[in-house]
Design a protein around this motif. Sequence first.
Motif, short mmCIF file in Angstrom:
data_model
loop_
_atom_site.label_atom_id
_atom_site.label_comp_id
_atom_site.label_asym_id
_atom_site.label_seq_id
_atom_site.Cartn_x
_atom_site.Cartn_y
_atom_site.Cartn_z
N GLY A 1 0.78 -1.23 0.00
CA GLY A 1 0.00 0.00 0.00
C GLY A 1 0.81 1.27 0.00
O GLY A 1 0.26 2.35 0.19
N GLY A 2 2.13 1.21 -0.18
CA GLY A 2 2.89 2.46 -0.16
C GLY A 2 4.27 2.31 -0.75
O GLY A 2 4.50 1.45 -1.59
N GLU A 3 5.18 3.17 -0.26
CA GLU A 3 6.56 3.15 -0.75
C GLU A 3 7.48 2.66 0.35
O GLU A 3 7.06 2.36 1.45
CB GLU A 3 6.97 4.55 -1.19
CG GLU A 3 6.20 5.02 -2.42
CD GLU A 3 6.61 6.42 -2.84
OE1 GLU A 3 7.33 7.08 -2.08
OE2 GLU A 3 6.19 6.82 -3.94
N GLY A 4 8.79 2.60 0.03
CA GLY A 4 9.79 2.19 1.02
C GLY A 4 9.50 0.78 1.50
O GLY A 4 9.37 -0.14 0.72
N HIS A 5 9.37 0.61 2.84
CA HIS A 5 9.12 -0.73 3.36
C HIS A 5 7.65 -1.15 3.18
O HIS A 5 7.27 -2.25 3.56
CB HIS A 5 9.54 -0.83 4.83
CG HIS A 5 8.75 0.07 5.73
ND1 HIS A 5 9.04 1.40 5.87
CD2 HIS A 5 7.69 -0.18 6.52
CE1 HIS A 5 8.18 1.94 6.72
NE2 HIS A 5 7.35 1.01 7.12
N LEU A 6 6.84 -0.28 2.59
CA LEU A 6 5.42 -0.63 2.38
C LEU A 6 5.13 -1.04 0.94
O LEU A 6 3.97 -1.08 0.52
CB LEU A 6 4.54 0.57 2.76
CG LEU A 6 4.57 0.96 4.24
CD1 LEU A 6 3.72 2.20 4.49
CD2 LEU A 6 4.07 -0.19 5.12
N VAL A 7 6.17 -1.31 0.16
CA VAL A 7 5.93 -1.71 -1.24
C VAL A 7 5.31 -3.11 -1.28
O VAL A 7 5.36 -3.86 -0.30
CB VAL A 7 7.22 -1.72 -2.08
CG1 VAL A 7 7.78 -0.32 -2.23
CG2 VAL A 7 8.25 -2.68 -1.49
N ASP A 8 4.72 -3.46 -2.43
CA ASP A 8 4.17 -4.80 -2.60
C ASP A 8 5.30 -5.82 -2.55
O ASP A 8 6.39 -5.57 -3.04
CB ASP A 8 3.46 -4.91 -3.96
CG ASP A 8 2.27 -3.96 -4.04
OD1 ASP A 8 1.85 -3.45 -2.99
OD2 ASP A 8 1.78 -3.75 -5.16
N ARG A 9 5.00 -6.98 -1.96
CA ARG A 9 6.02 -8.02 -1.87
C ARG A 9 5.46 -9.35 -2.35
O ARG A 9 4.30 -9.67 -2.10
CB ARG A 9 6.48 -8.19 -0.43
CG ARG A 9 7.37 -7.06 0.01
CD ARG A 9 7.97 -7.35 1.38
NE ARG A 9 9.11 -6.48 1.60
CZ ARG A 9 9.00 -5.20 1.98
NH1 ARG A 9 7.82 -4.67 2.18
NH2 ARG A 9 10.07 -4.48 2.16
N LEU A 10 6.32 -10.11 -3.03
CA LEU A 10 5.90 -11.44 -3.45
C LEU A 10 5.54 -12.27 -2.23
O LEU A 10 6.19 -12.16 -1.20
CB LEU A 10 7.06 -12.14 -4.17
CG LEU A 10 7.18 -12.00 -5.67
CD1 LEU A 10 8.43 -12.72 -6.16
CD2 LEU A 10 5.96 -12.54 -6.38
N GLY A 11 4.53 -13.13 -2.36
CA GLY A 11 4.21 -14.02 -1.25
C GLY A 11 2.74 -14.33 -1.19
O GLY A 11 1.91 -13.49 -1.57
N GLY A 12 2.42 -15.53 -0.76
CA GLY A 12 1.02 -15.91 -0.57
C GLY A 12 0.45 -16.76 -1.68
O GLY A 12 -0.72 -17.15 -1.61
N VAL A 13 1.27 -17.11 -2.67
CA VAL A 13 0.74 -17.91 -3.79
C VAL A 13 0.24 -19.28 -3.32
O VAL A 13 -0.68 -19.85 -3.92
CB VAL A 13 1.80 -18.05 -4.92
CG1 VAL A 13 3.01 -18.83 -4.45
CG2 VAL A 13 1.20 -18.69 -6.15
N SER A 14 0.80 -19.80 -2.23
CA SER A 14 0.38 -21.14 -1.79
C SER A 14 -1.09 -21.13 -1.32
O SER A 14 -1.76 -22.17 -1.38
CB SER A 14 1.29 -21.67 -0.68
OG SER A 14 1.28 -20.78 0.42
#
Length: 381
Positions: A252-265
């Motif tokens: 939902g944002g920038e810096g440490h709030l960027v989108d991250r890969l994960g949750g495909v399982s």
Amino acid sequence: MPRVKRIAILTGGGDCPGLNAVIRAVVRTAQNVHGWEVLGIRDGVEGFLKPRDEGLIRLGRDDVAGTLVRGGTILGASNRCDLFAVPRKNGPPKDESHRVGKLFKRKNVAALIAVGGDGTMRMANRLQAQGVPVIGVPKTIDNDVRGTDRTFGFDTAVGVVADAIDRLYTTAESHHRVMLVEVMGRDTGWIALHGGLAGGAEVILMPEIPYDPERIAAKVQARAAHGRRYSIVVVSEGARRPKGAMVYRRGGGEGHLVDRLGGVSYRVAEELREHIDLEVRNIVLGHIQRGGSPSPLDRTLASLMGHHAVELAAAGRFGRMVALKSSGMKSVTLRTAGRGPRKVPPRGALVRAAREMGISFAAADGGDDDYAQSRRTHGAP
Ligand code: F6P
């Protein structure tokens, strides 16, 4: 031979086990062999942006004592900072790369050893082009840096995955469950492939081979028909269906709030439930794969790479990245190293070996079936 007296080292990108072993090897070799001083840059390239000399730390033998076995990095790391486009509160990102050359001049630093992944190697290449002498050292649990056969951190991560699968097998068998084990790896499936092989998984899903849920179902059902009503499916975080997108958790944002890969399982679990009656559970291993003490192999590889980086600096061979080739230390250009991720060859020897041992990749393009067919027709290659 250039007159190097003082060198600097930074650890860029996400951390991984073995970073401290590199720092230790660089400090020891630089001092023992050449009598050079080593300056550490704190928090990756962010160290160049800190006021006064707050981003610098002198590293001597005592500072690296006892660090060989420690995970993480004593220098700190940052994987959200691009020196060539530093975000500002007001206005567009600013190029702050000139700070490196200025600092090196002021502090009489003759070379930078940049330890990082492909992003760090791209930045290192740009700094080199600006006249900053740089040597790269590849690191990442993902094992995806171009130009090197291996990166340190990978072996430790694979060990974590194999250990997790060992533990999950016993509970999967007791409860007749299909366990999906989600592993890291970004755009590549090296961790999934090696972890799945080492753990004896039945199915491995990875970005390089788009999957079809019905084929996962076929594999686990075939096992169930033989009385083995449990299976382990390793799911690389970048796994996707043909033409499908990778799954991100929204920041939902920038810096440490960027989108991250994960949750495909979670998605694969839903898809699989539509096709089988067995209970399906998923577990996301996450940063456990990046933490903890490096394996003996990673300690050795990291030490040899740190040592070779100093050798390259002493020889004035800047603009290069240390690389492991055929079990020996070599180097390649930083430009090569920064050319995007090194992917698993979908028709390569490792995938073939896994298929020959009965592991399915649930390949949507029928790759597994093609292989089985060719075996029936021509015999195993
Ligand atoms: O590149 C290493 C890695 O661990 C990837 O496997 C993963 O996608 C990413 O870093 C996670 O980064 P972060 O720690 O910033 O969430």
